[in-house]
Structure formats: structure tokens, C-alpha cells
Design an enzyme around this catalytic site. Structure first.
Site, PDB file in Angstrom:
ATOM      1  N   GLU A 167      -8.623 -30.587  34.382  1.00 36.32           N
ATOM      2  CA  GLU A 167      -9.771 -30.690  33.621  1.00 36.32           C
ATOM      3  C   GLU A 167     -10.366 -32.166  33.217  1.00 36.32           C
ATOM      4  OE1 GLU A 167     -12.042 -31.889  30.940  1.00 36.32           O
ATOM      5  OE2 GLU A 167     -11.127 -29.775  29.297  1.00 36.32           O
ATOM      6  N   PRO A 170       1.855 -34.152  23.932  1.00 34.02           N
ATOM      7  CA  PRO A 170       0.399 -34.274  23.570  1.00 34.02           C
ATOM      8  C   PRO A 170       0.284 -35.603  23.327  1.00 34.02           C
ATOM      9  CG  PRO A 170       2.314 -33.916  22.043  1.00 34.02           C
ATOM     10  CD  PRO A 170       2.651 -33.458  22.700  1.00 34.02           C
ATOM     11  N   CYS A 176     -15.569 -33.402  26.765  1.00 31.68           N
ATOM     12  CA  CYS A 176     -15.989 -33.426  27.465  1.00 31.68           C
ATOM     13  C   CYS A 176     -16.512 -32.827  28.197  1.00 31.68           C
ATOM     14  CB  CYS A 176     -14.723 -33.173  28.726  1.00 31.68           C
ATOM     15  SG  CYS A 176     -13.870 -31.574  28.214  1.00 31.68           S
TER      16      CYS A 176
END
Length: 535
Positions: free
Chosen positions: A306, A229, A340
Site C-alpha cells: 500500500e 514499526p 495516503c
């Protein structure tokens, strides 16, 4: 005054006391009452009840490897971005811990791949149910470590849980094929098999949903995972590990190795180059994505990326102004502009420009409230750190120096160093930083254009292409623009487009592959062709 009962009982001595609502501070040998108020502006010092009463089991600080909670040789601090106060000290994993996690995941994969799709489905569903049961606590963890307004944090937890629900159902829908060949005595079969251990690297802006979107698909396919993470938001990943364990997910199937920014590069490289890892899934910046692609290339690993975006938001003359403004508000200011798929530049046709800018400014002043994420009514929390604020500030100053006009906002907010005023600029031109550099903050620059062709050219000039939005009431134009925008996702008269049922991903330098939807599980499956002869 509320006290942190959860901290007193959880035994996690490394936890700091400055979670909102907390009045205890750890020291060697035990916990003692806080000697005074936490530092920072008065409005941000303490929100009684913010995390008081949180389930002790969910607030973890160690790594989770092979079904066990394991400390590391060192720890690193996690801060509340609203006040700058330390939330706690978390295990700072290094290369050794990363390799151990990969080994645990690989050993578990040899067993997990043999578990029936029905059983995998059942376990994912149990994990989903536990997320729903603990949604309030999970949301408060997100707000504490990311600063996100609590209402949005609740929304993220539901979105996050729905990925587990979705992929629990998709686990039972992995079908192969039978192909009839020209030879009468042969049959061709196509099998779909789990690819193996997946290295999952996730960002801070959606610390729960970006994990379940990847991990749900991986586990449904029969893969195991090692999650690294973001260093700013490790508590959400560790809370998910606790719930996965409670759900009965077998040891080693889901592993979490938090680490500091100092160790992030070497840990990322270790898990991405390990020969036991078959798949890399990353959400983050394009720059980091390229580095990970290089690591993957050496052993030709499967990758899903991504990456960054520069989402255009186009308003044509035929648009309904009120609808366009509502869409702009939703698209731009969710998570204080730190997503994003946030609109990065607003292209508004000349005939509707003035009316749109006026209505947009009024909506911002009326509906946006900057504050601590735990405070009721807050819509805009802090940015994740001061570096993020400096980037927004730099873009605003650059634009103004080149002729842009500040309609509203334009400077740091008085609440603290990580806060910035929601800002609207007009008279923006394409030579300004904000038009070709992803902002990741509450800045809305407006560019005036004349023709459809001009708008498309500006939108497609970027070397990234994640999302794009436009507003129009002309059916023919809608089809033309939707097909011509070089992005992976298009919102037509809609500012919020993410859904678990729909494929998420971009084109150009915005990434590779798709997440969510019926296509998401394919990222973790290999096709195997079997030729069966002698029939």
C-alpha cells in the site's frame, strides 16, 4: 502538579521524562526531578495529565520476540513532534535481532497453523476487547509520538481495534471448494492454507491501525508475524504487543523489532530476504516499496503493498457546494494532511470554482485550529518532522513562483518548527510540484477545469492511483467518472471512505493487493489443489 507515576513504577529506565505531564528525567542510577521547563514554545512545554496515569505495562521500550521483552545493544530516541522533546529511548534492533525474530516467528508458525480457527478467533477477540478497555491510554500514546490530535487518536484506536474484531470473525470463514471433475472416480479439492511467516513493515501516520489491519488478517489465517514499526512511532506497536500477550496470543506469533532510521534499511532487507519469511506486507512510500519488491523477487515471496497516492478531488458544476466543502475538509485535513488517501489536488469546474474556493477558505478559517494534539480543540497537530514541513514549504513556494495565489495560510506556523499553516492555493497549474508530487501536509491546491474529459485526463495522468473523490448530482456522470478514474477506491459525494468492511488498496504504482474486508485474509492464504482418485 501531576507527576508521572507510571514512569516511576514501570522500571523502563530508558524512558525520557518529557512526555506531556511528566516532571521526571532519567539519569544513570535513577530518576530525578526535572530541573526546569522543557524546551520549546511555552504553549507546548507541558500538558499536565497528558500521559500521567498511563498504564505502566503499555509503555514498553524493548523489542518483543518469542514472547519476551528483549533489549538491544543500542537504543535510539523517539521525539514528540510538537515540542521536539525526547519521549524515550527504544531498543535499536539490528540484523541479528531481526533474524532472531524471524526464527521465533517460524517456530511459532509450526504450532499456530494447527490451532483451530475457532480458537484463533477467540484470541483475536480477546485482543480486541483489551484494546477497547485500554483505548484512552493507547490514544494518548499515539498523540505523544505522532502529534495527532487526541480526538483523532481515539478514532484511530477504535478503527484499529475493529480490524481485530473483523478478522476474529473472518478467521472462521476460510472456506475451500470441492470440484467435480470429468472423471467419475475422482474429486478435486481446493484447500486454503496459511502462507507462513509474514514480515510487516508499517508507517508512522497510523501507528496502530496499519498494524492491526495487517496482523489481524495474518493471525486469523494462521500466519505469524514480525513487525517493524516506523522509527518515529514505535510505542504503539509495543503497546499492542503487551496487549497481545495479555490476550493469550502464543509466544512468537506476534513479534516487534523497533529500529532507528539508521538501521531501517538493513533490518528491512534482513526480514524481507530471510528464507523463512514467506510474505511481505508494507505500507509506505512508492520508492521504498520498489526496493522491497526487489528483495522479494529474489526468492519470489508473496507481497502486499500500500504505497503512495496523489488523490484527485473533483468538483463538478452540478455539485452541492456545502457538501463538497465538507468532504474536502474531511479528506484533506485529517491528520494534518498526512494520510495516503488525502486529497492532493482539487479540480474544480469553472462554473462553481469561485463559490467553492470562497466557501472552502471560510471553512478552513472557521474550523481548523493548529495546536498541540493534547490541547482541547486542536484539529491540526504538527507534521511528523521538519523534513515534512520543508516539503510542504517547497511546494507552496514553487507554486507561488509560478503564478499560484495564496488564499489562506502559506507559511510555517509560529507554534514551532514542525507546524505549518493550513494552506489553500488557487490559480494552480499542472507544471507545479504540488500537482504531481504527494504533499503529505496541510496544502490544498485548486486547479480550474472546463470539461469532464479534461478533469479525468488530469486525474489519470499520475503514475499512482490509490484514492479519488468527486462531487456531482448527475447520475450518468457519477457512473462514468467512477468507472473511468484509475484508482483503487472512489468516494462519490463522500470524503471519508475507509472502513474495515471494505477493501483498501490501489492500482498502478500505488500498490498490490487489498487490506481489510473479506478479501484481506486472502493475502495470507495459499490455495492448494488436491486430486483425490480411486473413488
Amino acid at each position: 502538579m501531576a507527576t508521572c507515576i507510571w514512569l516511576r513504577s514501570c522500571g523502563a529506565r530508558r524512558l525520557g521524562s518529557t512526555f506531556p505531564g511528566c516532571r521526571l528525567r532519567p539519569r544513570a542510577g535513577g530518576l530525578v526531578p526535572a530541573s526546569g521547563p522543557a524546551p520549546g514554545p511555552a504553549q507546548l512545554r507541558c500538558y499536565a495529565g497528558g500521559l500521567a496515569g498511563l498504564s505502566a505495562a503499555l509503555l514498553r521500550t524493548d523489542s518483543f520476540v518469542g514472547g519476551r521483552w528483549l533489549p538491544a545493544a543500542a537504543t535510539f530516541p523517539v521525539q514528540d513532534p510538537a515540542s521536539g522533546a525526547a519521549l524515550g529511548m527504544v531498543a535499536d534492533c539490528g540484523v541479528r535481532e531481526a533474524r532472531a525474530a524471524v526464527r521465533a516467528a517460524y517456530e511459532a508458525f509450526c504450532r499456530w497453523r494447527e490451532v483451530s480457527a475457532k480458537e484463533r478467533s477467540s484470541l483475536l477477540r480477546k485482543w480486541y476487547n483489551l484494546m477497547i478497555q485500554n483505548k484512552d491510554d493507547l490514544a494518548r500514546i499515539i498523540t505523544a509520538e505522532s502529534g495527532k490530535p487526541l480526538k483523532e487518536a481515539h478514532g484511530e484506536i477504535l478503527y484499529s481495534a475493529f480490524f481485530l474484531e473483523w478478522f476474529s470473525e473472518e478467521a472462521r470463514r476460510v472456506y475451500g471448494d470441492i470440484i467435480y471433475t470429468p472423471a467419475k472416480d475422482r474429486r478435486a479439492l481446493v484447500l486454503k492454507q496459511p502462507i507462513g511467516v509474514a514480515a510487516v513493515i508499517t508507517p508512522w501516520n497510523f501507528p496502530s491501525a496499519m498494524i492491526t489491519r495487517k496482523v489481524g488478517a495474518a493471525l486469523a489465517a494462521g500466519c505469524t508475524v514480525v513487525v517493524k514499526p516506523a522509527e518515529d512511532t514505535p510505542f504503539s506497536a509495543l503497546a499492542l504487543a503487551e496487549l497481545a500477550s495479555q490476550a493469550g496470543i502464543p509466544s512468537g506469533v506476534y513479534n516487534v523489532i523497533p529500529c532507528s532510521r539508521k538501521n531501517a534499511k538493513e533490518v528491512g532487507e534482513a526480514i524481507c530476504t530471510d528464507p523463512l519469511v514467506s510474505k511481505i506486507s508494507f505500507t509506505g512510500s512508492t520508492t521504498t516499496g520498489k526496493i522491497l519488491l526487489h528483495h522479494a523477487a529474489n526468492s519470489v515471496k508473496r507481497v502486499s503493498m500500500e504505497l503512495g497516492g496523489l488523490a484527485p478531488f473533483i468538483v463538478f458544476d452540478s455539485a452541492n457546494v456545502d457538501q463538497a466543502v465538507a468532504g474536502a475538509m474531511a479528506s484533506k485535513f485529517r491528520n494534518t494532511g498526512q494520510t495516503c488517501v488525502c486529497s492532493n489536488q482539487f479540480l474544480v469546474q469553472r462554473g462553481i470554482h469561485d463559490a467553492f474556493v470562497k466557501a472552502f477558505a471560510e471553512a478552513m478559517k472557521k474550523n481548523l485550529r493548529v495546536g498541540n494534539g493534547f490541547e482541547e480543540g486542536t484539529t491540526q497537530g504538527p507534521l511528523i518532522n521538519e523534513k515534512a514541513v520543508e516539503k510542504v514549504e517547497k511546494q507552496v513556494n514553487d507554486a507561488v513562483s509560478k503564478g499560484a495565489t495564496v488564499v489562506t495560510g502559506g507559511k510555517r506556523h509560529q507554534l514551532g518548527k514542525n507546524f505549518f499553516e493550513p494552506t489553500l492555493l488557487c490559480n494552480v497549474t499542472q507544471d507545479m510540484l504540488c500537482t504531481h508530487e504527494e504533499t503529505f501536509g496541510p496544502l490544498a491546491p485548486v486547479i480550474k477545469f472546463d470539461t469532464e474529459e479534461e478533469a479525468i485526463a488530469i486525474a489519470n495522468a499520475a503514475d499512482v492511483g490509490l484514492a479519488g473523490y468527486f462531487y456531482s448530482q448527475d447520475p450518468a456522470q457519477i457512473w462514468r467518472v467512477a468507472e473511468q478514474l484509475e484508482v483503487g477506491m472512489v468516494g462519490v459525494n463522500e470524503g471519508l471512505i475507509s472502513s474495515v468492511e471494505c477493501p483498501f488498496g490501489g492500482v498502478k504504482q500505488s500498490g498490490l493487493g487489498r487490506e481489510g474486508s473479506k478479501y484481506g485474509i486472502d493475502e495470507y492464504l495459499e490455495l492448494k489443489y488436491v486430486c483425490y482418485g480411486g473413488l
